[in-house]
Motif scaffolding. Sequence first.
Motif, PDB file in Angstrom:
ATOM      1  N   VAL A  82     -35.119  32.594 -70.325  1.00 52.07           N
ATOM      2  CA  VAL A  82     -35.134  32.625 -68.866  1.00 52.07           C
ATOM      3  C   VAL A  82     -36.574  32.628 -68.389  1.00 52.07           C
ATOM      4  N   VAL A 109     -33.419  28.784 -68.702  1.00 49.94           N
ATOM      5  CA  VAL A 109     -32.856  28.903 -67.363  1.00 49.94           C
ATOM      6  C   VAL A 109     -34.003  29.276 -66.427  1.00 49.94           C
ATOM      7  N   VAL A 111     -35.290  30.451 -62.806  1.00 51.26           N
ATOM      8  CA  VAL A 111     -34.744  31.189 -61.676  1.00 51.26           C
ATOM      9  C   VAL A 111     -35.866  31.487 -60.686  1.00 51.26           C
ATOM     10  N   ARG A 152     -32.121  27.818 -60.491  1.00 53.71           N
ATOM     11  CA  ARG A 152     -31.176  28.827 -60.009  1.00 53.71           C
ATOM     12  C   ARG A 152     -31.887  29.723 -59.002  1.00 53.71           C
ATOM     13  N   HIS A 168     -25.609  31.562 -53.070  1.00 50.65           N
ATOM     14  CA  HIS A 168     -26.375  32.049 -54.213  1.00 50.65           C
ATOM     15  C   HIS A 168     -26.186  33.562 -54.346  1.00 50.65           C
ATOM     16  N   LEU A 360     -25.744  38.647 -64.899  1.00 50.88           N
ATOM     17  CA  LEU A 360     -25.867  37.321 -64.295  1.00 50.88           C
ATOM     18  C   LEU A 360     -26.820  36.440 -65.094  1.00 50.88           C
ATOM     19  N   LEU A 361     -27.974  36.977 -65.466  1.00 53.70           N
ATOM     20  CA  LEU A 361     -28.917  36.182 -66.259  1.00 53.70           C
ATOM     21  C   LEU A 361     -28.319  35.817 -67.614  1.00 53.70           C
ATOM     22  N   LEU A 363     -25.162  35.399 -68.290  1.00 52.10           N
ATOM     23  CA  LEU A 363     -24.162  34.359 -68.042  1.00 52.10           C
ATOM     24  C   LEU A 363     -24.812  32.998 -67.873  1.00 52.10           C
ATOM     25  N   TRP A 364     -25.896  32.951 -67.112  1.00 54.87           N
ATOM     26  CA  TRP A 364     -26.574  31.678 -66.887  1.00 54.87           C
ATOM     27  C   TRP A 364     -27.133  31.104 -68.191  1.00 54.87           C
ATOM     28  N   LYS A 366     -25.872  31.570 -71.181  1.00 52.69           N
ATOM     29  CA  LYS A 366     -24.712  31.054 -71.915  1.00 52.69           C
ATOM     30  C   LYS A 366     -24.277  29.707 -71.364  1.00 52.69           C
ATOM     31  N   GLU A 367     -24.246  29.583 -70.037  1.00 52.69           N
ATOM     32  CA  GLU A 367     -23.854  28.311 -69.418  1.00 52.69           C
ATOM     33  C   GLU A 367     -24.833  27.209 -69.775  1.00 52.69           C
ATOM     34  N   GLU A 368     -26.124  27.513 -69.726  1.00 53.38           N
ATOM     35  CA  GLU A 368     -27.151  26.508 -70.035  1.00 53.38           C
ATOM     36  C   GLU A 368     -27.064  26.097 -71.491  1.00 53.38           C
TER      37      GLU A 368
END
Length: 375
Positions: A82, A109, A111, A152, A168, A360-361, A363-364, A366-368
């Motif tokens: 991140v 990610v 942000v 993000r 957001h 939240l971080l 999760l992001w 994992k999504e990325e």
Amino acid sequence: MRILVVTVVHHPEDARILHRQIAALRERGHEVVYAAPYAARSAVPRPYVEGVDLPRAAGRDRGAALRAARTLLAERGAAADVILLHDPELLLALPGTLRRLRRAGAVPVTVWDVHEDTAAALAMKGWVPRPLRPPLRAAVRAAERLAERRVRLLLAEDAYQGRFRRHHPVVPNLATPPPGPPPPPGDDRVVYLGQLSRARGALELIALARLLAPAVRVEAIGTADPDVRDALAAADREGVLRWYGFLPNDRALARLSGALAGLSLLRDQPNYRHSRPTKVVEYMAHGVPVVTTPTPLAAELVERHGCGLVVPYRDPSAAATAIRRLADDDGLRLRAAGRGREAAVSELNWRPRAADFVDLLELWVKEETSGAVTA
């Protein structure tokens, strides 16, 4: 996770960045590299982060800071899961950098943590010539809309949603109430905590101190903008008020306990109309009655919880009257302190929200990662 946190504007001891977000990440066991203007702010990295010194962006002098940030992102971004940016200026360091990272196989990610209404804040920047402010505001709004397509976003206030096309997540500025009941508020000392500037009421603070002396002492904690620094230093030398300058977060918060009132004398500025002053929440968390000007979110908080008094803008006499009222009425003072503390613990407490921020971080990431694998 490995998180690269970057600011060239904020103090390295910024409460939102270091004492809430980074502390929450470290508590979960994540590694943090924290790049900030340490030398320029006479600060040293905390032992639980890897500190990287950057130049400070101040006034029109921002080129060196942005160049250093761009180099940092290129060199350290590939190792991060991140990249967490805390200044809108840092968005200028992203073009090309993210493309190079992705070509090298890195998928951090990225942000942007939106601390304030950047376009509205331009009206308070003395270094921005007035004729340039309207076109700069338009340029900032366009840059914000572009940014939400590239990175993000985290918002410090719900009210910031209107600036963007998509919804957001909000990570609000809350307080961490100290454990155990705080000492009752006294009757001879009021405190101000935060950056000192004309827009934040620094000159009204000095005038208020003159009106209250010697019965009630005014204490100011925080760094000051250049255009009010001399006035504050002179008032401190004269014994009109006590100006501590910057104090580390733990020492600054310790000065709140037992105060008669906490002050928030913001002027009526667009950037403050939809922002909740963090200092007000900190006063409440430490059992200190609040005296605030009628910025909408601060006034709503104080009136809803009955935790202080609201005074007109730019009116030191009215603020002095409110403080004398609290000093003379033990019952009012104790009720305001108790109600503020109760609301801070039950509704404005960072502790239960810290996990949401870290979740939240995670999760992001994992999504990325999932998206990169699928691609």
